[in-house]
Design a protein around this motif. Sequence first.
Motif, mmCIF file in Angstrom:
data_model
loop_
_atom_site.group_PDB
_atom_site.id
_atom_site.type_symbol
_atom_site.label_atom_id
_atom_site.label_comp_id
_atom_site.label_asym_id
_atom_site.label_seq_id
_atom_site.Cartn_x
_atom_site.Cartn_y
_atom_site.Cartn_z
ATOM 1 N N LEU A 170 0.645 -1.162 -0.165
ATOM 2 C CA LEU A 170 -0.113 0.028 0.176
ATOM 3 C C LEU A 170 0.890 1.338 0.004
ATOM 4 O O LEU A 170 0.322 2.176 -0.757
ATOM 5 C CB LEU A 170 -0.854 0.134 1.247
ATOM 6 N N LEU A 171 1.919 1.255 0.647
ATOM 7 C CA LEU A 171 2.882 2.348 0.627
ATOM 8 C C LEU A 171 3.742 2.204 -0.073
ATOM 9 O O LEU A 171 4.976 3.109 -0.003
ATOM 10 C CB LEU A 171 3.335 2.618 2.376
ATOM 11 N N GLY A 172 3.876 1.369 -1.127
ATOM 12 C CA GLY A 172 4.878 1.302 -2.207
ATOM 13 C C GLY A 172 5.146 2.546 -2.973
ATOM 14 O O GLY A 172 6.559 2.970 -3.102
ATOM 15 N N PRO A 173 4.323 3.240 -3.490
ATOM 16 C CA PRO A 173 4.423 4.424 -4.034
ATOM 17 C C PRO A 173 5.454 5.729 -3.216
ATOM 18 O O PRO A 173 6.012 6.288 -3.495
ATOM 19 C CB PRO A 173 3.003 4.802 -4.604
ATOM 20 N N LEU A 174 4.868 5.572 -2.201
ATOM 21 C CA LEU A 174 5.451 6.392 -1.179
ATOM 22 C C LEU A 174 6.968 6.190 -0.882
ATOM 23 O O LEU A 174 7.798 6.915 -1.020
ATOM 24 C CB LEU A 174 4.927 6.860 0.287
ATOM 25 N N VAL A 175 7.368 4.941 -0.748
ATOM 26 C CA VAL A 175 8.417 4.208 -0.711
ATOM 27 C C VAL A 175 9.312 4.726 -1.977
ATOM 28 O O VAL A 175 10.579 5.178 -1.994
ATOM 29 C CB VAL A 175 8.745 2.901 -0.178
ATOM 30 N N ALA A 176 8.612 4.348 -3.007
ATOM 31 C CA ALA A 176 9.591 4.673 -4.389
ATOM 32 C C ALA A 176 9.829 6.280 -4.707
ATOM 33 O O ALA A 176 10.702 6.668 -4.947
ATOM 34 C CB ALA A 176 8.666 4.180 -5.435
ATOM 35 N N LEU A 177 8.681 6.852 -3.940
ATOM 36 C CA LEU A 177 8.880 8.325 -4.286
ATOM 37 C C LEU A 177 10.216 8.904 -3.449
ATOM 38 O O LEU A 177 11.127 9.632 -3.554
ATOM 39 C CB LEU A 177 7.600 9.225 -3.870
ATOM 40 N N LEU A 178 10.307 8.120 -2.181
ATOM 41 C CA LEU A 178 11.485 8.728 -1.345
ATOM 42 C C LEU A 178 12.782 8.331 -1.750
ATOM 43 O O LEU A 178 13.613 9.162 -1.604
ATOM 44 C CB LEU A 178 10.983 7.831 0.076
#
Length: 71
Positions: free
Chosen positions: A25-33
């Motif tokens: 679920l938080l994959g896109p946020l981790v990728a953005l980071l």
Amino acid sequence: MFRTLFTVGLIALVGLVALKLVFGLLGPLVALLFALLWLAVRIILVGAVVYFVIRIVSPATADRIEKAVRG
């Protein structure tokens, strides 16, 4: 003994759910980071190269830049 096995299994399931949450679920946020981190590293490297070139070509200008940055 069964209680210990049940506890270890429960902790493993909670860990799997947490990993699924973080990377699912938080994959896109981790990728953005990581993308922003990579961009910051590239900017720092380019800035360091430019600074060292200025340091070689014009040491006085490099000293003024250093004084301006440090205050």
